[in-house]
Scaffold this motif. Structure first.
Motif, PDB file in Angstrom:
ATOM      1  N   VAL A  30       0.831  -1.203   0.000  1.00 52.10           N
ATOM      2  CA  VAL A  30       0.000   0.000   0.000  1.00 52.10           C
ATOM      3  C   VAL A  30       0.865   1.252   0.000  1.00 52.10           C
ATOM      4  N   ASP A  31       0.412   2.235  -0.781  1.00 52.22           N
ATOM      5  CA  ASP A  31       1.010   3.574  -0.743  1.00 52.22           C
ATOM      6  C   ASP A  31      -0.062   4.530  -0.247  1.00 52.22           C
ATOM      7  N   ILE A  32       0.303   5.465   0.619  1.00 51.44           N
ATOM      8  CA  ILE A  32      -0.661   6.476   1.046  1.00 51.44           C
ATOM      9  C   ILE A  32      -0.045   7.853   0.830  1.00 51.44           C
ATOM     10  N   PHE A  33      -0.770   8.698   0.119  1.00 45.57           N
ATOM     11  CA  PHE A  33      -0.315  10.064  -0.131  1.00 45.57           C
ATOM     12  C   PHE A  33      -1.315  11.033   0.468  1.00 45.57           C
ATOM     13  N   GLU A  34      -0.811  12.209   0.790  1.00 46.22           N
ATOM     14  CA  GLU A  34      -1.711  13.238   1.285  1.00 46.22           C
ATOM     15  C   GLU A  34      -1.535  14.504   0.466  1.00 46.22           C
ATOM     16  N   LEU A  40      -4.874   9.770  -0.382  1.00 41.69           N
ATOM     17  CA  LEU A  40      -4.978   8.871  -1.514  1.00 41.69           C
ATOM     18  C   LEU A  40      -4.320   7.553  -1.136  1.00 41.69           C
ATOM     19  N   LEU A  42      -3.318   3.734  -2.420  1.00 32.79           N
ATOM     20  CA  LEU A  42      -3.134   2.849  -3.567  1.00 32.79           C
ATOM     21  C   LEU A  42      -2.722   1.480  -3.034  1.00 32.79           C
TER      22      LEU A  42
ATOM     23  N   SER B  89       2.357  14.727  -0.024  1.00 33.32           N
ATOM     24  CA  SER B  89       3.351  14.196   0.898  1.00 33.32           C
ATOM     25  C   SER B  89       3.074  12.710   1.073  1.00 33.32           C
ATOM     26  N   ARG B  92       3.014   6.558   3.473  1.00 31.14           N
ATOM     27  CA  ARG B  92       3.473   5.173   3.484  1.00 31.14           C
ATOM     28  C   ARG B  92       3.847   4.819   2.057  1.00 31.14           C
ATOM     29  N   GLU B  94       5.085   1.550   0.070  1.00 35.88           N
ATOM     30  CA  GLU B  94       5.479   0.137   0.030  1.00 35.88           C
ATOM     31  C   GLU B  94       5.684  -0.326  -1.398  1.00 35.88           C
TER      32      GLU B  94
END
Lengths: 131, 143
Positions: A30-34, A40, A42, B89, B92, B94
């Motif tokens: 998982v990727d988390i962007f702000e 967001l 993914l 920004s 996380r 991965e």
């Protein structure tokens, strides 16, 4: 030859989840962007069709569950480097997210979840007046 | 007079040993789940063809190049493009982005004109029909 700058992720087995179905559950990458307006998320869900994703928001938690369609394999396995299995993960969502406007889409095995920030949590520009 | 002599190669012991040896070899023959180069692949073989599978989420067909060289070398080449939104920004990370290439030596020659590849929900499936020479041939037995 082009260099390999990708590595295979070690699959994490979600063991503390009670399952009602046989087989393994994996934690997706998982990727988390702000950004100013939203969070967001993914998630990699290879082998999961968009219709087989169960995305729920309850009690401040976002639950992502993806079922891999069983695929019949012909013949016998001569090289096995990865295991197939369903995906499961849970995220705690802060209350500054407007849960009613959460949107999600899935393309090429990647789930994209848009978590819009509530109006109150958006950064506001304060104009400083000259006196 | 009746007596028995210990014979390590008596039928029963010998059979047990052979069975144990067989089990050990089977254990070594079994495919092992392990991490090698990217992408990780699973390969199945049946009478007519070889089936190669790889998980490539986030890739589209135009990001991928697949070719067969010298009848038995399969190369999968591609690039996973970064999808970071502008002015964001990271909380996380991965995922991994970038280019990759992997070449597999196949156990037998394949017919490179009939190779068929599909990319569905981030899973790549390649079917490589065996070359005519590598196909099992049924030999009719005449009476």
């Amino acid at each position: 030859m082009a260099e390999n700058n990708l590595t295979v992720a070690q699959r994490t087995d979600t063991t503390n989840v009670e399952t009602t179905r046989n087989g393994k559950y994996f934690t997706p990458r998982v990727d988390i962007f702000e950004t100013d307006g939203e969070l967001l998320l993914l998630a990699d869900l290879p082998g999961v069709a968009p219709g087989d994703i169960d995305l729920r928001y309850e009690n401040g938690e976002l639950v992502v569950q993806g079922k891999v369609q069983p695929h019949e394999h012909k013949g016998h396995l001569i090289l096995g480097e990865y295991e197939e299995g369903d995906f499961y993960c849970v995220f705690q969502i802060h209350e500054s997210i407007d849960a009613a406007r959460i949107e999600a889409e899935c393309k090429n095995g990647v789930l994209t979840v848009h978590l819009p920030k509530a109006e109150a949590a958006k950064p506001k520009q304060v104009t400083v007046k000259a006196k | 007079m009746f007596w028995t002599r210990f014979n390590p190669f008596s039928n029963r012991v010998w059979n047990d040993l052979q069975q144990l040896q067989g089990e050990m070899f089977r254990w070594f023959d079994r495919p092992h789940w392990g991490v090698a180069a990217f992408p990780a692949v699973n390969v199945w073989e049946d009478g007519d063809s070889l089936h190669v599978e790889a998980e490539l989420p986030g890739l589209q067909l135009e990001d991928l190049e697949i070719f067969v060289t010298g009848n038995n070398q399969l190369t999968i080449k591609g690039e996973r493009k970064q999808q970071t939104p502008e002015k964001a920004s990271e909380h996380r990370l991965e995922w991994h982005y970038g280019s990759f290439v992997r070449t597999l030596t196949l156990p037998f020659p394949v017919d490179d004109r009939k190779v068929n590849a599909r990319l569905e929900n981030g899973v790549l499936r390649i079917e490589l029909p065996k070359h005519e020479a590598a196909r099992p041939r049924r030999i009719p037995v005449k009476a």
